[in-house]
Design an enzyme around this catalytic site. Structure first.
Site, PDB file in Angstrom:
ATOM      1  N   LEU A  11      34.093  35.184   7.937  1.00 36.45           N
ATOM      2  CA  LEU A  11      35.183  35.388   6.985  1.00 36.45           C
ATOM      3  C   LEU A  11      35.705  34.034   6.513  1.00 36.45           C
ATOM      4  O   LEU A  11      36.175  33.231   7.318  1.00 36.45           O
ATOM      5  CB  LEU A  11      36.297  36.203   7.627  1.00 36.45           C
ATOM      6  N   ALA A  13      37.443  33.661   3.133  1.00 37.52           N
ATOM      7  CA  ALA A  13      38.093  33.881   1.838  1.00 37.52           C
ATOM      8  C   ALA A  13      39.485  33.276   1.752  1.00 37.52           C
ATOM      9  O   ALA A  13      40.101  33.284   0.687  1.00 37.52           O
ATOM     10  CB  ALA A  13      38.173  35.380   1.547  1.00 37.52           C
ATOM     11  N   ARG A  18      48.709  26.498   3.260  1.00 38.07           N
ATOM     12  CA  ARG A  18      49.451  25.542   4.092  1.00 38.07           C
ATOM     13  C   ARG A  18      48.737  24.200   4.216  1.00 38.07           C
ATOM     14  O   ARG A  18      49.313  23.229   4.719  1.00 38.07           O
ATOM     15  CB  ARG A  18      49.700  26.141   5.477  1.00 38.07           C
ATOM     16  N   GLN A  78      35.384  39.026  -1.596  1.00 41.39           N
ATOM     17  CA  GLN A  78      36.509  39.919  -1.332  1.00 41.39           C
ATOM     18  C   GLN A  78      37.487  39.760  -2.499  1.00 41.39           C
ATOM     19  O   GLN A  78      38.199  38.769  -2.596  1.00 41.39           O
ATOM     20  CB  GLN A  78      37.190  39.566  -0.009  1.00 41.39           C
ATOM     21  N   ARG A 319      24.939   0.985   5.079  1.00 43.08           N
ATOM     22  CA  ARG A 319      25.125   2.062   4.115  1.00 43.08           C
ATOM     23  C   ARG A 319      23.867   2.916   4.024  1.00 43.08           C
ATOM     24  O   ARG A 319      22.828   2.580   4.593  1.00 43.08           O
ATOM     25  CB  ARG A 319      25.499   1.460   2.755  1.00 43.08           C
ATOM     26  N   ARG A 426      18.403 -24.993  -7.731  1.00 48.47           N
ATOM     27  CA  ARG A 426      19.779 -25.463  -7.859  1.00 48.47           C
ATOM     28  C   ARG A 426      19.778 -26.773  -8.654  1.00 48.47           C
ATOM     29  O   ARG A 426      18.741 -27.435  -8.805  1.00 48.47           O
ATOM     30  CB  ARG A 426      20.409 -25.684  -6.486  1.00 48.47           C
TER      31      ARG A 426
END
Length: 454
Positions: A11, A13, A18, A78, A319, A426
């Site tokens: 269940l 639904a 809150r 539902q 990552r 460089r």
């Protein structure tokens, strides 16, 4: 029970008002997995051959999530929220396809284990027509009470409908209930809504079954497993229990945690024995760490594989797509993303390696970065084995460095480097004698003039 078919009805639904969130309640995560995902994983591990998830209207994101997490599950809507029995009957077509065991669970109870679900199934296999999972608590307020007579459950009384005497009962309903498939639909259809809230309570099935002379039993579970989530505070409490479980499991399997309470796991974290985890480490989803590795303090890993005998951190970030081969060294303030680091390679200081391959036994100097993004697309850097990349080097992708390449410190590399070559990218150093003294005098004069208001 392996020969018994098992339908799980979950269940899910509830809006979770809150939670103060636009996200459906069961989509909030514990251990980086949505609440409903934990329940679906548990029922599958407990042998569910089918799962039916009851959702509310206009919850397409939840239906998409269920399809992703459990392709074998089907969603049922539902349309009106008229109670738990009404919610179960939203999955009527699934109920009509008979199963030996039918269990009803809630999508916001993420801590229930396959072993506990197996206890309920065991009651059904042992002859129960209805089996209720209960728990004992010294704070029963708000829970439905299990009323037992002669070892059998005669009713479950909700708080608002219970007498003073019934409210003294401390054996409470977890919400998880099992039915013998032959009786489930008939019992659910017989439930009415003559109660304080005018709802169709699933718990009334117990009293109906008892009146019919069916065998209704209770099995006791742990209170920590059946706690539901209705608020952000309860979500954090479930997270704490989940993390405690993961830490204990890791240590029992031979992982060293120097400060267990500071290590946080995802639901799918895989740590091999003889790994050492230092303080303040966070594992996001999709991490595996092989034996003999050390993850040092203040590191964050997500979507990463760490090979045997590797060292990561302190203050490192791996990552998604980071893949460390055996004996790799990733040091402080190093970030690895979508890159394979070869066996024994070292990336020890202040470095970013993204969309790259670092060959075995290579050494990447401090301050090195792979410039993998040009504002439109990502590009690959290939560093051959045995290469030495001097400090503060910039490798502009796409670029390839051959085996044993040597990059002078401070270089910007934009073109391919052949094997065993030295590349210096460089400006030539220029020395101007006495120029420093002249500059200091100039700057001091300017500062003095400013302070005098000239």
């Amino acid at each position: 029970m392996t020969t018994r078919s098992f339908l799980a009805i979950v269940l899910a639904a509830g809006l979770g008002t809150r939670m103060r969130s636009a996200l459906p309640k069961v989509m909030h995560p514990v251990g980086y997995m949505p609440l409903v995902g934990h329940v679906l994983s548990a029922v599958k591990a407990a042998g569910a051959s089918r799962s039916a998830v009851v959702v509310g209207p206009e919850m397409p994101e939840l239906e998409d999530l269920v399809a992703k997490l459990a392709p074998e599950a089907a969603c049922y809507v539902q349309l009106e929220r008229l109670g738990t029995a009404h919610a179960v009957l939203a999955a009527r077509s699934a109920l009509e396809e008979r199963a030996d065991d039918i269990l009803v669970l809630f999508g916001d109870t993420p801590l229930v284990t396959p072993e506990t679900i197996a206890l309920v199934r065991g009651e059904l296999a042992g002859g129960a027509d209805v089996a209720v999972l209960g728990f004992r608590t010294d704070k029963p307020f708000g829970y439905g009470r299990l009323l037992i007579d002669g070892g059998r459950v005669t009713a479950i009384r909700e708080e608002k409908d219970a007498s003073e005497e019934e409210r003294k009962v401390t054996f409470c309903n977890s919400g998880i209930m099992g039915f013998r498939g032959a009786h489930a639909l008939s019992l659910l259809e017989a439930i009415g809504n003559s109660n304080a809230k005018g709802e169709f309570y699933l718990t009334d099935a117990v009293e109906i079954a008892s009146a019919r002379g069916l065998n209704v039993t209770a099995v006791e579970g742990d209170e920590s497993e059946v706690q539901g989530v209705n608020t952000r505070e309860q979500l954090s409490q479930c997270e704490a229990v989940f993390q405690d479980r993961m830490r204990k499991d890791a240590m029992e399997r031979g992982v060293t945690l120097l400060a267990p309470d500071t290590v946080f796991f995802a639901h799918d974290t895989r740590i091999a024995p003889d790994v050492t985890l230092e303080q303040n480490i966070v594992f996001g989803p999709g991490v595996s760490v092989e034996s003999g590795s050390v993850i040092r303090a203040f590191s964050h890993l997500e979507g990463a594989q760490v090979g045997a005998g590797s060292t990561v951190g302190p203050f490192a970030r791996l990552r998604p797509g980071a893949n460390l081969s055996e004996g790799a060294h990733i040091g402080n303030f190093v970030e690895i993303k979508n890159a394979k680091v070869g066996e024994g390679a070292k990336v020890n200081h202040l470095t970013y390696i993204g969309d790259a391959t670092v060959g075995a036994a290579s050494n990447i100097g401090a301050g090195t970065i792979t410039c993998n993004y040009d504002g439109f697309g990502k590009h690959h850097t290939d560093i051959g084995p045995g290469s030495f990349i001097g400090s503060n080097s910039t490798l502009v992708a796409p670029v390839t460095l051959g085996k044993g390449a040597y990059v002078a410190a401070g270089s910007v590399v934009t073109e391919p480097v052949e094997a065993d070559a030295l590349v210096i990218g460089r400006a030539r150093q220029i020395i101007k004698r006495h120029r420093a003294e002249e500059l200091r005098a100039k700057f001091k004069a300017a500062k003095d003039a400013k302070s005098k208001g000239e």
